[in-house]
Design a protein around this motif. Structure first.
Motif, PDB file in Angstrom:
ATOM      1  N   MET A   1       0.845  -1.177   0.000  1.00 33.14           N
ATOM      2  CA  MET A   1       0.000   0.000   0.000  1.00 33.14           C
ATOM      3  C   MET A   1       0.890   1.239   0.000  1.00 33.14           C
ATOM      4  O   MET A   1       1.881   1.288   0.718  1.00 33.14           O
ATOM      5  CB  MET A   1      -0.893  -0.004   1.240  1.00 33.14           C
ATOM      6  CG  MET A   1      -1.707   1.259   1.353  1.00 33.14           C
ATOM      7  SD  MET A   1      -2.827   1.299   2.757  1.00 33.14           S
ATOM      8  CE  MET A   1      -1.730   1.773   4.048  1.00 33.14           C
ATOM      9  N   HIS A   2       0.549   2.201  -0.780  1.00 31.22           N
ATOM     10  CA  HIS A   2       1.247   3.488  -0.816  1.00 31.22           C
ATOM     11  C   HIS A   2       0.251   4.586  -0.492  1.00 31.22           C
ATOM     12  O   HIS A   2      -0.933   4.453  -0.779  1.00 31.22           O
ATOM     13  CB  HIS A   2       1.824   3.778  -2.193  1.00 31.22           C
ATOM     14  CG  HIS A   2       2.851   2.799  -2.650  1.00 31.22           C
ATOM     15  ND1 HIS A   2       3.485   1.908  -1.836  1.00 31.22           N
ATOM     16  CD2 HIS A   2       3.370   2.578  -3.873  1.00 31.22           C
ATOM     17  CE1 HIS A   2       4.332   1.194  -2.515  1.00 31.22           C
ATOM     18  NE2 HIS A   2       4.278   1.569  -3.765  1.00 31.22           N
ATOM     19  N   ILE A   3       0.765   5.655   0.111  1.00 29.00           N
ATOM     20  CA  ILE A   3      -0.056   6.844   0.287  1.00 29.00           C
ATOM     21  C   ILE A   3       0.691   8.008  -0.323  1.00 29.00           C
ATOM     22  O   ILE A   3       1.928   8.002  -0.395  1.00 29.00           O
ATOM     23  CB  ILE A   3      -0.390   7.122   1.768  1.00 29.00           C
ATOM     24  CG1 ILE A   3       0.885   7.355   2.591  1.00 29.00           C
ATOM     25  CG2 ILE A   3      -1.217   5.995   2.357  1.00 29.00           C
ATOM     26  CD1 ILE A   3       0.598   7.854   3.980  1.00 29.00           C
ATOM     27  N   GLU A   4      -0.042   8.961  -0.800  1.00 32.17           N
ATOM     28  CA  GLU A   4       0.548  10.175  -1.359  1.00 32.17           C
ATOM     29  C   GLU A   4       0.000  11.350  -0.576  1.00 32.17           C
ATOM     30  O   GLU A   4      -1.199  11.425  -0.320  1.00 32.17           O
ATOM     31  CB  GLU A   4       0.196  10.290  -2.840  1.00 32.17           C
ATOM     32  CG  GLU A   4       0.786   9.147  -3.651  1.00 32.17           C
ATOM     33  CD  GLU A   4       0.330   9.147  -5.101  1.00 32.17           C
ATOM     34  OE1 GLU A   4      -0.500   9.996  -5.485  1.00 32.17           O
ATOM     35  OE2 GLU A   4       0.807   8.272  -5.845  1.00 32.17           O
ATOM     36  N   LYS A   5       0.873  12.247  -0.160  1.00 25.87           N
ATOM     37  CA  LYS A   5       0.473  13.353   0.698  1.00 25.87           C
ATOM     38  C   LYS A   5       1.033  14.661   0.174  1.00 25.87           C
ATOM     39  O   LYS A   5       2.188  14.732  -0.229  1.00 25.87           O
ATOM     40  CB  LYS A   5       1.033  13.147   2.112  1.00 25.87           C
ATOM     41  CG  LYS A   5       0.614  11.880   2.817  1.00 25.87           C
ATOM     42  CD  LYS A   5      -0.775  11.941   3.348  1.00 25.87           C
ATOM     43  CE  LYS A   5      -0.834  12.894   4.505  1.00 25.87           C
ATOM     44  NZ  LYS A   5      -2.136  13.033   5.097  1.00 25.87           N
ATOM     45  N   CYS A  93      -3.319   3.816  10.830  1.00 25.57           N
ATOM     46  CA  CYS A  93      -2.653   3.480   9.577  1.00 25.57           C
ATOM     47  C   CYS A  93      -2.020   4.708   8.947  1.00 25.57           C
ATOM     48  O   CYS A  93      -0.871   4.706   8.601  1.00 25.57           O
ATOM     49  CB  CYS A  93      -3.647   2.847   8.604  1.00 25.57           C
ATOM     50  SG  CYS A  93      -2.980   2.636   6.952  1.00 25.57           S
ATOM     51  N   CYS A  94      -2.794   5.723   8.784  1.00 20.86           N
ATOM     52  CA  CYS A  94      -2.305   6.911   8.092  1.00 20.86           C
ATOM     53  C   CYS A  94      -2.947   8.144   8.692  1.00 20.86           C
ATOM     54  O   CYS A  94      -4.139   8.145   8.968  1.00 20.86           O
ATOM     55  CB  CYS A  94      -2.648   6.856   6.613  1.00 20.86           C
ATOM     56  SG  CYS A  94      -2.060   5.370   5.812  1.00 20.86           S
TER      57      CYS A  94
END
Length: 97
Positions: A1-5, A93-94
């Motif tokens: 899983m990737h997140i972009e911020k 998680c985020c």
């Protein structure tokens, strides 16, 4: 899983919180309400450096994600350090800022 911020504006930073970002001296910083405290090096020795929050025209630390320090949910005891340490912690998680 990737997140972009996207970077977090200085007005939304929480005093006393740790952030992952991009800085001149390091990429993890503690926001003290005015500056980020970052561990950098001077003559091969670790030292605390101060970095200003990144803005359009100035600043050296750009915060992207507040670090969740977790909540102890199975402490070793009820008081003092026994309540601080334990077997199980819960982390978000985020950060949704």
């Amino acid at each position: 899983m990737h997140i972009e911020k996207y970077s977090i504006p200085a007005e939304q930073l929480v005093k006393g919180a740790w952030y992952v970002g991009r800085g001149r001296n390091g990429n993890v910083g503690l926001w003290d309400g005015e500056m980020f405290l970052v561990i950098g090096y001077k003559f091969d020795r670790p030292t605390i450096k101060y970095e200003s929050p990144y803005k359009d025209e100035e600043g050296t630390f750009q915060a992207f994600l507040r670090i969740d320090e977790g909540t102890m949910i199975e402490p070793f005891g009820d008081i003092g350090w026994d309540a601080h340490y334990g077997r199980l912690m819960r982390f978000s998680c985020c950060d949704q800022e």
